[in-house]
Design an enzyme around this catalytic site. Structure first.
Site, PDB file in Angstrom:
ATOM      1  N   HIS A  80      34.186  32.243  45.359  1.00  0.00           N
ATOM      2  CA  HIS A  80      33.840  32.344  43.930  1.00  0.00           C
ATOM      3  C   HIS A  80      32.851  31.238  43.557  1.00  0.00           C
ATOM      4  O   HIS A  80      31.902  31.453  42.809  1.00  0.00           O
ATOM      5  CB  HIS A  80      35.084  32.177  43.045  1.00  0.00           C
ATOM      6  CG  HIS A  80      36.204  33.136  43.338  1.00  0.00           C
ATOM      7  ND1 HIS A  80      37.467  32.717  43.673  1.00  0.00           N
ATOM      8  CD2 HIS A  80      36.242  34.485  43.350  1.00  0.00           C
ATOM      9  CE1 HIS A  80      38.242  33.767  43.868  1.00  0.00           C
ATOM     10  NE2 HIS A  80      37.524  34.852  43.682  1.00  0.00           N
ATOM     11  N   LYS A  83      43.802  35.881  50.087  1.00  0.00           N
ATOM     12  CA  LYS A  83      45.114  35.283  49.867  1.00  0.00           C
ATOM     13  C   LYS A  83      46.041  35.641  51.026  1.00  0.00           C
ATOM     14  O   LYS A  83      46.767  34.801  51.543  1.00  0.00           O
ATOM     15  CB  LYS A  83      45.663  35.869  48.562  1.00  0.00           C
ATOM     16  CG  LYS A  83      46.568  34.953  47.820  1.00  0.00           C
ATOM     17  CD  LYS A  83      46.880  35.566  46.463  1.00  0.00           C
ATOM     18  CE  LYS A  83      47.865  34.719  45.724  1.00  0.00           C
ATOM     19  NZ  LYS A  83      48.075  35.170  44.361  1.00  0.00           N
TER      20      LYS A  83
HETATM   21  N1  MSP Z   1      36.636  41.278  38.814  1.00  0.00           N
HETATM   22  C1  MSP Z   1      35.758  41.820  39.782  1.00  0.00           C
HETATM   23  C2  MSP Z   1      34.319  41.702  39.336  1.00  0.00           C
HETATM   24  C3  MSP Z   1      34.008  42.332  38.024  1.00  0.00           C
HETATM   25  S1  MSP Z   1      32.370  42.027  37.530  1.00  0.00           S
HETATM   26  C4  MSP Z   1      32.150  43.013  36.230  1.00  0.00           C
HETATM   27  C5  MSP Z   1      35.931  41.075  41.099  1.00  0.00           C
HETATM   28  N2  MSP Z   1      36.487  39.868  41.013  1.00  0.00           N
HETATM   29  S2  MSP Z   1      36.753  38.883  42.234  1.00  0.00           S
HETATM   30  O1  MSP Z   1      37.551  37.812  41.698  1.00  0.00           O
HETATM   31  O2  MSP Z   1      37.278  39.581  43.344  1.00  0.00           O
HETATM   32  O3  MSP Z   1      35.382  38.237  42.568  1.00  0.00           O
HETATM   33  C6  MSP Z   1      34.434  38.886  43.338  1.00  0.00           C
HETATM   34  C7  MSP Z   1      33.198  38.015  43.459  1.00  0.00           C
HETATM   35  O4  MSP Z   1      33.574  36.686  43.878  1.00  0.00           O
HETATM   36  C8  MSP Z   1      32.249  38.481  44.545  1.00  0.00           C
HETATM   37  O5  MSP Z   1      31.370  39.479  44.132  1.00  0.00           O
HETATM   38  C9  MSP Z   1      31.524  37.204  44.834  1.00  0.00           C
HETATM   39  O6  MSP Z   1      30.600  36.932  43.824  1.00  0.00           O
HETATM   40  C10 MSP Z   1      32.640  36.176  44.791  1.00  0.00           C
HETATM   41  N3  MSP Z   1      33.316  36.054  46.094  1.00  0.00           N
HETATM   42  C11 MSP Z   1      34.645  36.166  46.333  1.00  0.00           C
HETATM   43  N4  MSP Z   1      34.877  35.941  47.641  1.00  0.00           N
HETATM   44  C12 MSP Z   1      33.731  35.712  48.272  1.00  0.00           C
HETATM   45  C13 MSP Z   1      33.373  35.392  49.578  1.00  0.00           C
HETATM   46  N5  MSP Z   1      34.242  35.262  50.531  1.00  0.00           N
HETATM   47  N6  MSP Z   1      32.059  35.215  49.828  1.00  0.00           N
HETATM   48  C14 MSP Z   1      31.107  35.311  48.859  1.00  0.00           C
HETATM   49  N7  MSP Z   1      31.425  35.609  47.628  1.00  0.00           N
HETATM   50  C15 MSP Z   1      32.709  35.821  47.286  1.00  0.00           C
HETATM   51  O7  MSP Z   1      35.543  41.609  42.112  1.00  0.00           O
END
Ligand code: MSP
Length: 505
Positions: free
Chosen positions: A21, A298
């Site tokens: 994130h 997780k």
């Molecule tokens: N809530 C949705 C997004 C809604 S947008 C209208 C979601 N949330 S999430 O908490 O799963 O976050 C996803 C985003 O977090 C990814 O698109 C990315 O930007 C970031 N990432 C989460 N894990 C990641 C990695 N391991 N690597 C890179 N980015 C990552 O999906």
């Protein structure tokens, strides 16, 4: 003045912020900071996605209400971003009234435009999962594959968004906007999804209540994704302040990872078209940050949290690593050793050392007062090149390339010192000229690196005797060679980036 509206995905509140994130958020932050340096009117949005089954489940597991789950975890994201110097102008929560209102106005418009219809959805349903299963997925005796308990045949009225009608409009939009989705590979992936054929999608649920009610049929709530995507419009006044919305939309840059490409690059532009709005200006899609070759999750217990690394590398070291070493686009493997190596090379040996050398020689040979640079310095041409390359790279959303370009100036300045060896020379105009040049490089690098090094850039600025902060500067005006005025006190402080031992923790 041009407007620059940049967004991160809004993060689910079932889980706390990890470095995946943070990677997206730091990149968006650096871009926002760069555009502020350009003098753009910047709006930088991040926030949390708080509805849906996932959140309800997490709340149940934690023995709290969904609202409490959302409040607590949303606060964790805010804290994490503040600790990383994230300069967001707004933080949206999808449970806020402003968002509920925008979602209802938006989807009512899509409904009124005739793109939403009700259909019966029938299938085998597991109440514990709150999900439908295909017959082939069920265990013997019609058992849920997760819970081993009987599923039920359920028929539910759902509202469907007629996505299939947007196949051609989307293809037309992609053809007319070849740069809309970047990089190219991700654009092709999105086009591939559209060309495969689009089916209508269910956008409402009656089986849960934790969501935004469907305005024309309050027995339903919108499925979380169709509420979530609209956050980008809510935050710039959609449905509440048409003038504000008109100022910012569609000049938006969405940052996201490839996991949510389909939603952002297919569904979202289609929804906007269906509501009579323009699709987003740019969608910048990056790869995953992998840990040991795997995506963090997780359940795999391989998550790394920002605080784990900030303790060792500081906020600047953290930000610099993710911007410099994880090129925007492909997947990248996180490596602690790689992070130590980068810190030692670029921050300790190159930048930190340049500042320390300059301060030492100015103290010894220039009475602690920084001389002005030579207008005809050989470094002037290098600086002009570096400014151009850095600017081009940020414009292309390539922070790694931008910082690499900026660091060329640091390396050249160190080489200039080594060639001239002012520490061996007698005080006088020759030493003053060389030191003035090095101080000017430090001034320029403080400005150019400030989107990444939020703290060290200000500290360099202060130590070389300048007033204000690098963030007060504007590009290109303030990065022309020769801005360091000379005659300022230069302070020799403690090491900016003390070298880390390999494998240190
Ligand atoms: N809530 C949705 C997004 C809604 S947008 C209208 C979601 N949330 S999430 O908490 O799963 O976050 C996803 C985003 O977090 C990814 O698109 C990315 O930007 C970031 N990432 C989460 N894990 C990641 C990695 N391991 N690597 C890179 N980015 C990552 O999906």
């Amino acid at each position: 003045m041009s407007r620059f509206y940049v967004t991160t995905p809004i993060y689910y509140v079932n889980d706390v912020p990890h470095i995946g994130h943070a990677y997206t958020t730091v990149t968006a932050d650096a871009l926002a900071r760069w555009h502020r340096l350009l003098g753009d009117d910047v709006r930088f949005l991040t926030g949390t996605d708080e509805h849906g089954l996932k959140i309800e489940r997490a709340a149940v597991a934690n023995g709290i209400t969904a609202q409490e789950q959302a409040d607590r975890t949303s606060a964790r994201f805010r804290e994490a971003w503040a600790a990383l110097d994230i300069s967001n102008d707004d933080f949206i929560r999808t449970t806020e009234p402003r968002h509920q209102q925008a979602v209802q106005v938006f989807l009512q418009k899509v409904y009124d435009n005739g793109w939403i219809s009700s259909k019966t959805y029938a299938g085998w349903y597991c109440v514990a999962c709150e999900a439908y299963y295909n017959e082939s997925e069920l265990g013997d005796g019609n058992l849920c594959p997760i819970h081993d308990r009987p599923v039920e045949w359920l028929e539910e009225e759902n509202y469907f968004f007629e996505l299939s009608a947007f196949e051609q409009p989307l293809l037309d939009w992609y053809a007319a906007n070849p740069d809309a989705v970047q990089p190219e590979g991700k654009r092709n992936e999105a086009l591939g999804l559209i060309r495969q054929g689009l089916e209508d999608v269910s956008i409402s649920r009656t089986s849960l209540t934790w969501g935004v009610p469907v305005p024309w049929d309050p027995a339903h709530v919108f499925y979380v994704w169709y509420d979530a995507l609209i956050n980008y419009a809510t935050a710039v006044g959609y449905g509440a302040d048409p003038e504000e919305f008109g100022e910012w939309w569609p000049a938006v840059h969405h940052l996201l990872a490839k996991d949510i490409l389909r939603f952002h690059c297919v569904y979202w532009p289609a929804m906007l078209l269906a509501a009579g709005e323009e699709p987003p200006h740019r969608l910048h899609v990056h790869g995953y940050l992998l840990v040991g070759g795997e995506k963090m999750s997780k359940t795999s217990l391989n998550q790394i949290f920002p605080a784990d690394l900030v303790a060792d590398f500081g906020v600047d070291g953290f930000r610099y690593h993710f911007l410099r070493d994880q090129p925007f686009g492909p997947d990248g493997d996180f490596s602690y050793e790689g992070m130590v190596g980068r810190f030692n090379t670029d921050l300790a040996n190159n930048l930190g050392n340049l500042l320390a050398r300059v301060a030492t020689v100015v103290a010894k040979k220039c009475g602690g007062v920084g001389p002005a640079p030579d207008p005809d310095s050989p470094l002037a041409a290098v600086a002009a090149d570096v400014v151009r390359e850095t600017t081009d790279a940020w414009a292309a959303v390539a922070p790694s390339r931008a910082l690499d370009a900026t660091w060329r100036l640091v390396r050249e300045a160190n080489a200039h010192l080594e060639t001239n060896e002012p520490w061996k020379a007698e005080p006088g105009p020759e030493v003053d000229r060389v030191m003035g040049d090095a101080l000017e490089v430090l001034r320029l690098v403080a400005i150019l690196s400030s989107p990444a090094l939020t703290r060290a850039s200000s500290e360099i600025w202060r130590r070389i005797g300048l007033d204000g902060a690098p963030t007060d500067c504007r590009i290109p005006g303030d990065v022309a060679w020769g801005g360091y005025p000379g005659g300022l006190p230069v302070e020799k402080g403690p090491s900016l980036f003390p070298r880390l031992a390999k494998g240190s923790t």
